[in-house]
Design a protein around this motif. Structure first.
Motif, PDB file in Angstrom:
ATOM      1  N   LEU A  50       0.843  -1.193   0.000  1.00  0.00           N
ATOM      2  CA  LEU A  50       0.000   0.000   0.000  1.00  0.00           C
ATOM      3  C   LEU A  50       0.881   1.247   0.000  1.00  0.00           C
ATOM      4  O   LEU A  50       2.060   1.201   0.359  1.00  0.00           O
ATOM      5  N   VAL A  51       0.307   2.369  -0.385  1.00  0.00           N
ATOM      6  CA  VAL A  51       0.963   3.685  -0.355  1.00  0.00           C
ATOM      7  C   VAL A  51       2.289   3.633  -1.130  1.00  0.00           C
ATOM      8  O   VAL A  51       3.343   4.003  -0.621  1.00  0.00           O
ATOM      9  N   SER A  52       2.224   3.173  -2.371  1.00  0.00           N
ATOM     10  CA  SER A  52       3.440   2.963  -3.156  1.00  0.00           C
ATOM     11  C   SER A  52       3.582   3.897  -4.343  1.00  0.00           C
ATOM     12  O   SER A  52       4.613   3.850  -5.013  1.00  0.00           O
ATOM     13  N   GLU A  53       2.586   4.727  -4.628  1.00  0.00           N
ATOM     14  CA  GLU A  53       2.658   5.571  -5.818  1.00  0.00           C
ATOM     15  C   GLU A  53       2.718   7.041  -5.398  1.00  0.00           C
ATOM     16  O   GLU A  53       3.634   7.434  -4.695  1.00  0.00           O
ATOM     17  N   ALA A  54       1.749   7.857  -5.793  1.00  0.00           N
ATOM     18  CA  ALA A  54       1.781   9.292  -5.485  1.00  0.00           C
ATOM     19  C   ALA A  54       1.865   9.550  -3.982  1.00  0.00           C
ATOM     20  O   ALA A  54       2.570  10.459  -3.537  1.00  0.00           O
ATOM     21  N   SER A  55       1.172   8.738  -3.197  1.00  0.00           N
ATOM     22  CA  SER A  55       1.122   8.977  -1.752  1.00  0.00           C
ATOM     23  C   SER A  55       2.433   8.674  -1.047  1.00  0.00           C
ATOM     24  O   SER A  55       2.588   9.009   0.131  1.00  0.00           O
ATOM     25  N   SER A  56       3.371   8.045  -1.751  1.00  0.00           N
ATOM     26  CA  SER A  56       4.671   7.761  -1.132  1.00  0.00           C
ATOM     27  C   SER A  56       5.680   8.864  -1.413  1.00  0.00           C
ATOM     28  O   SER A  56       6.856   8.725  -1.059  1.00  0.00           O
ATOM     29  N   GLY A  57       5.226   9.977  -2.017  1.00  0.00           N
ATOM     30  CA  GLY A  57       6.153  11.056  -2.322  1.00  0.00           C
ATOM     31  C   GLY A  57       5.611  12.425  -2.002  1.00  0.00           C
ATOM     32  O   GLY A  57       5.987  13.409  -2.634  1.00  0.00           O
ATOM     33  N   ASN A  58       4.719  12.514  -1.008  1.00  0.00           N
ATOM     34  CA  ASN A  58       4.159  13.820  -0.651  1.00  0.00           C
ATOM     35  C   ASN A  58       4.953  14.454   0.493  1.00  0.00           C
ATOM     36  O   ASN A  58       5.957  13.929   0.943  1.00  0.00           O
ATOM     37  N   SER A  59       4.464  15.598   0.964  1.00  0.00           N
ATOM     38  CA  SER A  59       5.208  16.355   1.976  1.00  0.00           C
ATOM     39  C   SER A  59       4.816  15.999   3.408  1.00  0.00           C
ATOM     40  O   SER A  59       5.515  16.388   4.346  1.00  0.00           O
ATOM     41  N   GLY A  60       3.707  15.298   3.576  1.00  0.00           N
ATOM     42  CA  GLY A  60       3.245  15.009   4.937  1.00  0.00           C
ATOM     43  C   GLY A  60       2.626  16.199   5.633  1.00  0.00           C
ATOM     44  O   GLY A  60       2.513  16.224   6.856  1.00  0.00           O
ATOM     45  N   MET A  61       2.186  17.195   4.844  1.00  0.00           N
ATOM     46  CA  MET A  61       1.593  18.398   5.424  1.00  0.00           C
ATOM     47  C   MET A  61       0.071  18.352   5.295  1.00  0.00           C
ATOM     48  O   MET A  61      -0.460  18.038   4.226  1.00  0.00           O
ATOM     49  N   LEU A  62      -0.615  18.668   6.403  1.00  0.00           N
ATOM     50  CA  LEU A  62      -2.065  18.864   6.370  1.00  0.00           C
ATOM     51  C   LEU A  62      -2.320  20.341   6.121  1.00  0.00           C
ATOM     52  O   LEU A  62      -2.050  21.180   6.980  1.00  0.00           O
ATOM     53  N   HIS A  63      -2.830  20.650   4.934  1.00  0.00           N
ATOM     54  CA  HIS A  63      -3.093  22.036   4.573  1.00  0.00           C
ATOM     55  C   HIS A  63      -4.512  22.438   4.968  1.00  0.00           C
ATOM     56  O   HIS A  63      -5.449  21.641   4.883  1.00  0.00           O
ATOM     57  N   THR A  64      -4.657  23.682   5.369  1.00  0.00           N
ATOM     58  CA  THR A  64      -5.972  24.205   5.741  1.00  0.00           C
ATOM     59  C   THR A  64      -6.827  24.528   4.538  1.00  0.00           C
ATOM     60  O   THR A  64      -8.037  24.697   4.662  1.00  0.00           O
ATOM     61  N   GLY A 119       8.312  12.882  -5.791  1.00  0.00           N
ATOM     62  CA  GLY A 119       6.923  12.479  -5.851  1.00  0.00           C
ATOM     63  C   GLY A 119       6.336  12.850  -7.200  1.00  0.00           C
ATOM     64  O   GLY A 119       6.839  13.742  -7.885  1.00  0.00           O
ATOM     65  N   VAL A 120       5.269  12.154  -7.594  1.00  0.00           N
ATOM     66  CA  VAL A 120       4.553  12.466  -8.830  1.00  0.00           C
ATOM     67  C   VAL A 120       3.087  12.647  -8.484  1.00  0.00           C
ATOM     68  O   VAL A 120       2.452  11.741  -7.936  1.00  0.00           O
TER      69      VAL A 120
END
Length: 413
Positions: free
Chosen positions: A39-53, A313-314
């Motif tokens: 799981l979490v092997s594509e786009a979600s494995s290259g994000n910033s880990g930020m929760l934006h408002t 990330g893509v």
């Protein structure tokens, strides 16, 4: 494996994990199919880990609706499951007078989107909050609710909690064809590991969402991937900033951010680059050197510090900036596509919206009782690249989490 699922979710990124968590918690019998081994092997494995408002989202967009629905509920999830997060806020810095002129516009747009806490601050206040910044700033906004999380653990925990509540998750399972049986209103999903049947199929295919839609005879958008690269500094740099340092956003996106992860690494990125490759490429040295120069020009203390990791990330962008959440009751199909850089931030809201479409437009009632209670998870990291959640071992796929686990790397800093 016998029987019919209420819902079949295609795609095991953060959105698919959020959808199966929401649906299962509300009593739906769910199956998630992921083509990759983990799981979490594509786009979600290259994000910033930020929760934006959502301060810079369009006021009437699906994106802001989902983010606003997610934001308070995400903290309930993080606390309930015992996951790490830090609400350290964000400081948007204008470095030229032209950028200063945009601050009132951004503030007004933020308030139109329902984020009234965004406020302009003086330069003296900026440097009181962020003494490590270069002295070339011309103005700033303070966005207090921006938050950092472990993006891999948050997504995995939603899928894991769904499994605890009876959901089925199958990885290494490629969807090959879709067939709708009109006589009993069921959808047959043929995969590399056999056929599965559900009453509704939800396409959370991310970078491959347009391809998955075509299997159902739909083609309403195309994925136009955007690449983002990151440079990662060691935890010894964490004292250099107190909040996430944002540039003035443009039509292309939020821009390159200097931020701390929930584990203390400082990261510069992401870039915004056109690409035709949906598979995640490696970082290139010229871009990483540019990110290093950018970081050093904004935060003086980064000069001369080593880079301990880089990653790319893509994003599954489409021709428009907004989300695609479309329901096709006659096909037993819901498309969730074009979820760009705010997928983590909007994930719980997306799950809620999809569930309401399943009930309201597809007339599919949950076949089980609700189980919305949250129970803390026992998480044990197993370096170099695994984690045990309760008694299940998962492969860690996100560099932010891997940096937290690489004890040998930290010991050398």
């Amino acid at each position: 494996m016998a029987g019919v699922f209420d819902v079949i979710i295609v795609g095991g990124g953060v959105v698919g994990c959020a959808v199966i968590w929401d649906m299962t918690s509300h009593g739906y019998k769910c199956l998630l199919l992921e083509k990759n081994e983990n799981l979490v092997s594509e786009a979600s494995s290259g994000n910033s880990g930020m929760l934006h408002t959502g301060f810079d989202s369009s006021p009437n967009s699906l994106e802001i609706q989902c983010i606003q629905h997610s934001f308070p509920r995400m903290f309930d999830l993080l606390k309930g499951l015992g996951l790490p997060y830090e609400k350290n806020g964000a400081t948007m810095v204008a470095w030229t007078q032209e950028q200063v002129s945009r601050l009132p516009i951004i503030t007004e747009r933020s308030r139109a989107a329902g984020i009234s806490s965004t406020t302009e601050i003086s330069l003296s206040e900026l440097y009181r909050r962020e003494p490590g910044l270069s002295r070339h700033a011309q103005g700033a906004l303070w966005i207090p609710d921006e938050t950092v999380v472990d993006p891999w653990l948050t997504a995995i925990s939603m899928a894991h909690d769904a499994r605890r509540k009876g959901a089925m998750v199958k990885t290494d399972t490629m969807v090959q064809s879709i067939c709708r049986a009109d006589h009993n209103q069921q959808v047959h999903v043929m995969t590399s590991r056999g056929q599965f049947t559900g009453r509704v199929v939800i396409n959370c295919g991310g970078l491959y969402g347009d391809i998955v839609d075509k299997l159902a005879g739909l083609q309403h958008f195309s994925i136009v991937p955007k690449k983002g690269q990151y440079a990662v500094y060691p935890k010894t740099a964490k004292h250099l900033i107190n909040s996430s340092i944002l540039p003035i956003p443009t039509d292309r996106g939020k821009g390159e951010i200097i931020f701390k992860t929930v584990y203390g690494n400082v990261i510069v990125g992401p870039t915004f680059e056109e690409t035709v490759n949906k598979r995640r490429p490696g970082s290139d040295s010229n871009t990483i050197q540019r990110l290093i120069r950018y970081g050093e020009s904004r935060v003086n203390g980064l000069r001369g510090r080593p880079i301990v990791n880089t990653y790319t990330g893509v994003r599954p962008a489409t021709e428009i900036k907004d989300y695609h959440i479309d329901s096709y009751p006659e096909r037993g199909w819901i498309t969730v596509g074009g979820i760009r850089s705010t997928g983590l931030s909007g994930s719980i809201g997306i799950g809620d919206k999809v569930r309401k479409l399943v009930l309201g437009q597809h007339n599919v009632e949950p076949s089980r009782a609700k189980m919305v209670e949250l129970k803390k998870m026992a998480v044990k990291f197993l370096p170099p690249s695994h984690a045990m959640v309760d008694d299940v071992i998962y492969t860690v796929t996100h560099p932010i989490t891997l940096c937290r686990m690489d004890l040998s790397m930290e010991s050398r800093l």
